[in-house]
Enzyme design. Structure first.
Site, PDB file in Angstrom:
ATOM      1  N   GLU A  82      38.710  34.212  46.782  1.00 27.13           N
ATOM      2  CA  GLU A  82      37.300  34.622  46.820  1.00 27.13           C
ATOM      3  C   GLU A  82      36.693  34.123  45.520  1.00 27.13           C
ATOM      4  O   GLU A  82      36.963  34.680  44.453  1.00 27.13           O
ATOM      5  CB  GLU A  82      37.184  36.151  46.901  1.00 27.13           C
TER       6      GLU A  82
ATOM      7  N   CYS B  64      29.362  38.864  43.324  1.00 28.10           N
ATOM      8  CA  CYS B  64      29.614  37.546  43.922  1.00 28.10           C
ATOM      9  C   CYS B  64      28.685  37.301  45.099  1.00 28.10           C
ATOM     10  O   CYS B  64      28.420  36.168  45.465  1.00 28.10           O
ATOM     11  CB  CYS B  64      31.060  37.468  44.374  1.00 28.10           C
TER      12      CYS B  64
HETATM   13  P1  NAP Z   1      38.174  34.382  36.096  1.00 31.35           P
HETATM   14  O1  NAP Z   1      37.985  34.050  34.677  1.00 31.35           O
HETATM   15  O2  NAP Z   1      38.575  33.309  37.027  1.00 31.35           O
HETATM   16  O3  NAP Z   1      39.198  35.602  36.114  1.00 31.35           O
HETATM   17  C1  NAP Z   1      39.582  36.215  37.317  1.00 31.35           C
HETATM   18  C2  NAP Z   1      40.969  36.792  37.162  1.00 31.35           C
HETATM   19  O4  NAP Z   1      41.923  35.744  36.975  1.00 31.35           O
HETATM   20  C3  NAP Z   1      41.134  37.710  35.967  1.00 31.35           C
HETATM   21  O5  NAP Z   1      41.980  38.779  36.328  1.00 31.35           O
HETATM   22  C4  NAP Z   1      41.789  36.823  34.936  1.00 31.35           C
HETATM   23  O6  NAP Z   1      42.529  37.521  33.975  1.00 31.35           O
HETATM   24  C5  NAP Z   1      42.710  36.018  35.828  1.00 31.35           C
HETATM   25  N1  NAP Z   1      43.150  34.749  35.256  1.00 31.35           N
HETATM   26  C6  NAP Z   1      42.530  33.984  34.325  1.00 31.35           C
HETATM   27  N2  NAP Z   1      43.243  32.873  34.106  1.00 31.35           N
HETATM   28  C7  NAP Z   1      44.342  32.928  34.886  1.00 31.35           C
HETATM   29  C8  NAP Z   1      45.464  32.077  35.090  1.00 31.35           C
HETATM   30  N3  NAP Z   1      45.590  30.930  34.444  1.00 31.35           N
HETATM   31  N4  NAP Z   1      46.407  32.455  35.977  1.00 31.35           N
HETATM   32  C9  NAP Z   1      46.286  33.616  36.651  1.00 31.35           C
HETATM   33  N5  NAP Z   1      45.246  34.460  36.495  1.00 31.35           N
HETATM   34  C10 NAP Z   1      44.279  34.131  35.631  1.00 31.35           C
HETATM   35  O7  NAP Z   1      36.856  34.982  36.736  1.00 31.35           O
HETATM   36  P2  NAP Z   1      35.864  36.040  36.113  1.00 31.35           P
HETATM   37  O8  NAP Z   1      34.977  35.299  35.188  1.00 31.35           O
HETATM   38  O9  NAP Z   1      36.597  37.231  35.638  1.00 31.35           O
HETATM   39  O10 NAP Z   1      35.071  36.493  37.403  1.00 31.35           O
HETATM   40  C11 NAP Z   1      33.771  36.083  37.701  1.00 31.35           C
HETATM   41  C12 NAP Z   1      33.759  35.164  38.880  1.00 31.35           C
HETATM   42  O11 NAP Z   1      34.371  35.812  40.000  1.00 31.35           O
HETATM   43  C13 NAP Z   1      32.361  34.823  39.329  1.00 31.35           C
HETATM   44  O12 NAP Z   1      32.271  33.442  39.449  1.00 31.35           O
HETATM   45  C14 NAP Z   1      32.231  35.487  40.688  1.00 31.35           C
HETATM   46  O13 NAP Z   1      31.419  34.787  41.596  1.00 31.35           O
HETATM   47  C15 NAP Z   1      33.614  35.557  41.173  1.00 31.35           C
HETATM   48  N6  NAP Z   1      33.752  36.677  42.093  1.00 31.35           N
HETATM   49  C16 NAP Z   1      33.943  36.426  43.424  1.00 31.35           C
HETATM   50  C17 NAP Z   1      34.066  37.473  44.313  1.00 31.35           C
HETATM   51  C18 NAP Z   1      34.277  37.237  45.769  1.00 31.35           C
HETATM   52  O14 NAP Z   1      34.643  38.189  46.460  1.00 31.35           O
HETATM   53  N7  NAP Z   1      34.086  36.051  46.280  1.00 31.35           N
HETATM   54  C19 NAP Z   1      34.015  38.791  43.852  1.00 31.35           C
HETATM   55  C20 NAP Z   1      33.816  39.005  42.505  1.00 31.35           C
HETATM   56  C21 NAP Z   1      33.685  37.940  41.629  1.00 31.35           C
HETATM   57  P3  NAP Z   1      41.893  37.833  32.521  1.00 31.35           P
HETATM   58  O15 NAP Z   1      40.711  38.679  32.746  1.00 31.35           O
HETATM   59  O16 NAP Z   1      42.994  38.540  31.816  1.00 31.35           O
HETATM   60  O17 NAP Z   1      41.555  36.505  31.924  1.00 31.35           O
END
Ligand code: NAP
Length: 514
Positions: free
Chosen positions: A257, A296
């Protein structure tokens, strides 16, 4: 020093051995807790979840697992006030926005609890009818669905620490699959606390629900062929996950997602001030400001007929101007904070980039903060951008600013409008505003291939509809293309991800024994 939050792994609470990463109140700037996953034996934790948690869950029927979900709902309801406090302190949300996360999570879990009851005392599902493979029909093929014998690893985004856990854990636990959740670090406290409360209540078998807070290092290396991964977050991290060797090697099932440039579309034939026009203005303002735009599913692009561009600007801007922004502890505040300084910086940078391609129609900077220090608080006012050249402003269709920001655009023909909406490259949701049911239905079908959900807001459902951005457990959540290509929820469809489908070819006598 602030409290070090405990992980729950291998059936017990475990502290990380490092100093930890601080969680910060995004309004006050104070440290509120720390998380740390250093030194955890992940291999033992994953094995325990698969072998102990998985076996115990699979021994239960759907109805029995549904009862466990129902018991979890009761624990969460009993601790609800504490969750609201944590959300205010860690996510900077006003009460109404906390409700979307906390109560939305509880409601979704309750929906899957009831589904368990209706599935009854079975431990597998039949998929379709038997198909004859031989003359006379005595040898047939029956597809069955059985729970996968692995763990469900959830890597979650920062914006829904409660709902993001339960909308996935409900279907997984109901399917008989143990869960390991890794919340986003910035807002990990609420997820951690909920898992701690549920485990302390002794509802689930040991190993059924685990939480690892802090770094994601090493988690994906643990994945084995029958595990599944559900990721919510940015497209960049999603790409890393898809290409991880353990996932590629074991054909580990992955659901993504990711981000999405969702749209709102006002159909032609509406006058300024018509019911559908007003419903659009209201929904856009609500979507932009709910959870400070950190959803999102939030509306990022708004398309209106050319002749209504100026009036739509005025109608949306007038609503945005009324939004009070600041400290969520102050009852007059309607919109709280972004979750962190990093998000504040990302929103400011994204806004600056979009301003290269669009004019400012309502400036968030005109909102003075209530009860919050602008030097400390991660608060921003809502900004409405606009461009009369949506074809040329490519970035507007590509860049998701994860905050209270959206762009208004005019369209000429209906064909042009549909092409612009599809220009998001695949989105979670589009909402359509109009009055003619046949025209709306035709437009919905035109956009269904590029959207996981089409939400229609017509005057006859003005008081009934569930909201453009609200994800209901009865409906699919996920979208094609840049939205990640995932599918969650959708009622009983959610269970498919946690089951394996197999075709059993046998005599009618054997198949009848199912
Ligand atoms: P992110 O930086 O991609 O982080 C998401 C998750 O992945 C966090 O738990 C993060 O941990 C973890 N993570 C980071 N690097 C990783 C790696 N190399 N390997 C495994 N896991 C890793 O995203 P975000 O900035 O937190 O979230 C915002 C984005 O999420 C927005 O773009 C939004 O559109 C999207 N979103 C989508 C939905 C949907 O249902 N489609 C819902 C909500 C949000 P850490 O926090 O410890 O870095």
């Amino acid at each position: 020093m602030s409290e070090l939050l405990l992980n729950h792994l291998a059936g017990r609470a475990q502290a990380g051995t490092g100093h930890g990463t601080a969680l910060i109140d995004p309004v006050l700037g104070t440290e509120i807790a720390r998380v740390d996953a250093t030194g955890l034996d992940l291999t033992a934790g994953f094995a325990y979840a698969r072998e102990e948690g998985g076996a115990a869950l699979r021994a239960l029927s759907y109805a029995q697992r549904g009862k466990l979900l129902d018991a979890i709902v009761k624990v969460l309801q009993a601790n609800r006030d504490r969750y609201y406090e944590i959300s205010t302190a860690n996510s900077g949300t006003v009460k109404n926005d906390t409700a979307v996360d906390v109560d939305g999570g509880i409601y979704t879990l309750g929906t899957y609890a009831r589904m368990g009851e209706s599935l009854g005392d079975r431990r597998h599902l039949l998929d379709g009818e038997p198909a004859s493979l031989a003359k006379g029909g005595a040898f047939q093929s029956q597809h069955v669905q059985v729970p996968t014998r692995g763990v469900a690893l959830f890597i979650n985004a920062f914006n829904f620490p409660s709902w993001g856990l339960w909308e996935k854990a409900g279907p997984a636990l109901l399917s008989g699959v143990p869960v390991i959740v890794k919340p986003a670090t910035a807002t990990a406290w609420l997820t951690q606390r909920m898992v701690q409360d549920v485990n302390a209540a002794g509802i689930l078998p040991p190993g059924a629900l685990s939480v690892v807070c802090g770094s994601s290092a090493g988690l994906l290396d643990q994945l084995a062929p029958f595990d599944v991964v559900s990721f919510t977050g940015s497209a960049e991290t999603a790409a890393l996950i898809r290409s991880h060797p353990a996932i590629a090697r074991g054909s580990v099932r992955v659901n993504i997602e990711a981000d999405s440039i969702n749209s709102a579309l006002l159909l032609p034939g509406e006058a300024a001030g018509s019911e559908a026009f007003e419903l659009l203005a209201k929904e856009v303002a609500r979507e932009m400001t709910q959870k400070s735009g950190q959803k999102c599913t939030a509306i990022r692009r708004i398309f209106v007929p050319e002749a209504l561009y100026a009036q739509a600007t005025d109608a949306i801007a007038a609503r945005l101007a009324k939004t009070t922004v600041g400290n969520p502890r102050n009852d007059t505040v309607r919109m709280g904070a972004l979750v962190s300084r990093a998000q504040l910086a990302a929103v400011r940078a994204g806004l600056a980039a979009l301003k290269q391609h669009a004019e400012v129609l309502h400036d968030g900077a005109t909102h003075a903060l209530v009860d919050a220090d602008p030097a400390l608080a991660c608060c921003v006012g809502p900004t409405l951008l606009g461009t009369r050249n949506p074809d040329r402003a490519k970035l507007v269709h590509q860049l998701e600013v994860f905050g209270p920001v959206a762009t208004l655009m005019p369209y000429g023909s209906m064909e042009e409008a549909l092409a612009l909406v599809r220009g998001g490259g695949g989105s979670l949701v589009v909402s359509i505003y109009g009055e003619d049911p046949r025209w709306i239905a035709a437009t919905a079908l035109e956009l269904a291939d590029s959207h996981g959900r089409v939400h229609v807001i017509s005057p006859d459902v003005a008081q009934l509809h569930t909201g453009h951005g609200n994800v209901m457990p009865q409906s699919l959540h996920g979208g094609p293309g840049r939205a990640g290509g995932g599918e969650e929820l959708g009622g009983i469809r959610a269970l498919n991800f946690y089951h394996r489908r197999s075709a059993v070819q046998a005599s009618t006598a054997v198949l009848t024994a199912f």
